[in-house]
Write a protein that holds these residues in place. Structure first.
Motif, mmCIF file in Angstrom:
data_model
loop_
_atom_site.group_PDB
_atom_site.id
_atom_site.type_symbol
_atom_site.label_atom_id
_atom_site.label_comp_id
_atom_site.label_asym_id
_atom_site.label_seq_id
_atom_site.Cartn_x
_atom_site.Cartn_y
_atom_site.Cartn_z
ATOM 1 N N PRO A 1 0.849 -1.196 0.000
ATOM 2 C CA PRO A 1 0.000 0.000 0.000
ATOM 3 C C PRO A 1 0.886 1.249 0.000
ATOM 4 C CG PRO A 1 -0.614 -1.505 1.777
ATOM 5 C CD PRO A 1 0.673 -2.004 1.199
ATOM 6 N N TYR A 2 0.494 2.269 -0.720
ATOM 7 C CA TYR A 2 1.303 3.482 -0.812
ATOM 8 C C TYR A 2 1.561 4.115 0.560
ATOM 9 C CZ TYR A 2 0.667 3.187 -5.843
ATOM 10 O OH TYR A 2 0.673 2.764 -7.148
ATOM 11 N N ARG A 3 0.621 3.968 1.483
ATOM 12 C CA ARG A 3 0.804 4.558 2.805
ATOM 13 C C ARG A 3 1.968 3.933 3.564
ATOM 14 N NH1 ARG A 3 -3.685 1.407 3.086
ATOM 15 N NH2 ARG A 3 -3.600 -0.327 4.558
ATOM 16 N N SER A 4 2.436 2.750 3.127
ATOM 17 C CA SER A 4 3.564 2.067 3.769
ATOM 18 C C SER A 4 4.915 2.527 3.236
ATOM 19 C CB SER A 4 3.450 0.555 3.571
ATOM 20 O OG SER A 4 2.276 0.075 4.176
ATOM 21 N N ILE A 5 4.917 3.274 2.146
ATOM 22 C CA ILE A 5 6.167 3.751 1.561
ATOM 23 C C ILE A 5 6.591 5.005 2.322
ATOM 24 C CG2 ILE A 5 7.274 4.683 -0.507
ATOM 25 C CD1 ILE A 5 5.320 2.900 -2.136
ATOM 26 N N SER A 6 7.757 4.915 2.976
ATOM 27 C CA SER A 6 8.214 6.055 3.777
ATOM 28 C C SER A 6 9.055 7.039 2.974
ATOM 29 C CB SER A 6 8.981 5.569 5.008
ATOM 30 O OG SER A 6 10.099 4.794 4.630
ATOM 31 N N ARG A 7 9.824 6.524 2.000
ATOM 32 C CA ARG A 7 10.637 7.403 1.154
ATOM 33 C C ARG A 7 11.162 6.593 -0.028
ATOM 34 N NH1 ARG A 7 13.960 5.819 5.408
ATOM 35 N NH2 ARG A 7 16.117 5.359 4.882
ATOM 36 N N GLN B 1 15.399 3.142 -5.264
ATOM 37 C CA GLN B 1 15.290 2.461 -3.980
ATOM 38 C C GLN B 1 14.016 2.956 -3.308
ATOM 39 O OE1 GLN B 1 19.087 3.782 -2.367
ATOM 40 N NE2 GLN B 1 19.788 1.651 -2.419
ATOM 41 N N ILE B 2 13.247 1.998 -2.749
ATOM 42 C CA ILE B 2 11.987 2.326 -2.087
ATOM 43 C C ILE B 2 12.020 1.720 -0.692
ATOM 44 C CG2 ILE B 2 9.475 2.098 -2.176
ATOM 45 C CD1 ILE B 2 9.817 1.661 -5.249
ATOM 46 N N TRP B 3 11.848 2.574 0.324
ATOM 47 C CA TRP B 3 11.839 2.114 1.704
ATOM 48 C C TRP B 3 10.393 1.924 2.169
ATOM 49 C CZ3 TRP B 3 15.664 5.121 -0.192
ATOM 50 C CH2 TRP B 3 16.984 4.768 0.124
ATOM 51 N N ILE B 4 10.159 0.772 2.790
ATOM 52 C CA ILE B 4 8.847 0.423 3.314
ATOM 53 C C ILE B 4 8.918 0.514 4.840
ATOM 54 C CG2 ILE B 4 7.045 -1.357 3.365
ATOM 55 C CD1 ILE B 4 7.817 -0.248 0.523
ATOM 56 N N GLU B 5 7.910 1.122 5.466
ATOM 57 C CA GLU B 5 7.885 1.237 6.921
ATOM 58 C C GLU B 5 8.027 -0.140 7.563
ATOM 59 O OE1 GLU B 5 4.401 3.322 8.210
ATOM 60 O OE2 GLU B 5 4.962 5.130 7.128
ATOM 61 N N GLY B 6 8.910 -0.228 8.553
ATOM 62 C CA GLY B 6 9.113 -1.473 9.279
ATOM 63 C C GLY B 6 10.072 -2.442 8.615
ATOM 64 N N VAL B 7 10.625 -2.076 7.461
ATOM 65 C CA VAL B 7 11.567 -2.939 6.744
ATOM 66 C C VAL B 7 12.898 -2.197 6.661
ATOM 67 C CG1 VAL B 7 12.051 -4.156 4.587
ATOM 68 C CG2 VAL B 7 9.700 -3.971 5.408
ATOM 69 N N LYS B 8 13.974 -2.849 7.119
ATOM 70 C CA LYS B 8 15.284 -2.197 7.194
ATOM 71 C C LYS B 8 15.854 -1.834 5.823
ATOM 72 C CE LYS B 8 20.029 -3.005 8.588
ATOM 73 N NZ LYS B 8 20.990 -4.019 8.954
ATOM 74 N N LEU C 1 4.858 7.496 -8.506
ATOM 75 C CA LEU C 1 5.032 7.122 -7.104
ATOM 76 C C LEU C 1 4.676 8.289 -6.188
ATOM 77 C CD1 LEU C 1 5.818 4.949 -5.115
ATOM 78 C CD2 LEU C 1 8.196 5.580 -5.433
ATOM 79 N N SER C 2 5.142 9.473 -6.523
ATOM 80 C CA SER C 2 4.830 10.652 -5.701
ATOM 81 C C SER C 2 3.346 10.960 -5.681
ATOM 82 C CB SER C 2 5.595 11.870 -6.215
ATOM 83 O OG SER C 2 6.962 11.733 -5.976
ATOM 84 N N ALA C 3 2.712 10.871 -6.827
ATOM 85 C CA ALA C 3 1.284 11.186 -6.912
ATOM 86 C C ALA C 3 0.469 10.288 -6.000
ATOM 87 C CB ALA C 3 0.805 11.057 -8.351
ATOM 88 N N PHE C 4 0.796 9.015 -5.956
ATOM 89 C CA PHE C 4 0.022 8.091 -5.143
ATOM 90 C C PHE C 4 0.503 8.044 -3.694
ATOM 91 C CE2 PHE C 4 -0.926 6.152 -9.369
ATOM 92 C CZ PHE C 4 -2.270 6.434 -9.352
ATOM 93 N N ALA C 5 1.811 8.006 -3.474
ATOM 94 C CA ALA C 5 2.341 7.884 -2.115
ATOM 95 C C ALA C 5 2.106 9.144 -1.289
ATOM 96 C CB ALA C 5 3.836 7.541 -2.153
ATOM 97 N N VAL C 6 2.225 10.312 -1.900
ATOM 98 C CA VAL C 6 2.055 11.567 -1.176
ATOM 99 C C VAL C 6 0.587 11.794 -0.831
ATOM 100 C CG1 VAL C 6 2.264 14.082 -1.372
ATOM 101 C CG2 VAL C 6 4.126 12.602 -2.105
ATOM 102 N N SER C 7 -0.311 11.308 -1.660
ATOM 103 C CA SER C 7 -1.740 11.546 -1.444
ATOM 104 C C SER C 7 -2.313 10.657 -0.345
ATOM 105 C CB SER C 7 -2.515 11.348 -2.750
ATOM 106 O OG SER C 7 -2.472 9.995 -3.153
ATOM 107 N N ARG C 8 -1.548 9.726 0.185
ATOM 108 C CA ARG C 8 -2.026 8.804 1.218
ATOM 109 C C ARG C 8 -1.802 9.326 2.592
ATOM 110 N NH1 ARG C 8 -5.459 6.529 -1.813
ATOM 111 N NH2 ARG C 8 -4.596 5.618 -3.616
#
Length: 126
Positions: A70-76, A92-99, A119-126
């Protein structure tokens, strides 16, 4: 996608229509694929609700892992252009809770700025 990009594992673009035809069983009601990229056997799909990574495993590719993020899980995320063997860009895509980040390489036929935009359009809008 060129032969060298396929050998080195760099992603090339895949039309949303082609991706939808191949991966429609993964989509929920009302979900649409907006952008897709494929490697030799794997794929990265950007829908209106999530990012899906398709990883065909083994020699035959019959074993397949579908990773739904889910896009809301992408931290950066980060992009590096040019410099890796035959790759034109690495994301590189960092997922919350994953090192460790998910890392994907793209060939020159992919507009990496478009990938970032999706990615920005969807991840930022969450």
């Amino acid at each position: 996608m060129g032969i060298m990009s396929g050998i080195t594992g760099n992603a090339g673009p895949m039309s949303p229509q082609e991706a939808t035809a191949e991966f429609s069983r993964l989509l929920s009601q009302g979900e649409q694929i907006y952008a897709a990229y494929n490697w030799v056997r794997d794929a990265m799909l950007f829908t209106n609700g999530r990012m899906i990574l398709v990883d065909k495993q083994g020699i035959t590719g019959k074993k397949i892992e579908y990773l739904s993020i889910p896009y809301r899980s992408i931290s950066r995320y980060a992009v590096q252009t040019e410099g890796h063997l035959m790759a034109e860009a690495t994301m590189q895509i960092w997922i919350e809770g994953v090192k460790d980040p998910i890392e994907k390489e793209f060939n020159s036929s992919v507009d990496i700025y478009q990938v970032q935009g999706v990615l920005s359009a969807f991840a930022v809008s969450r």
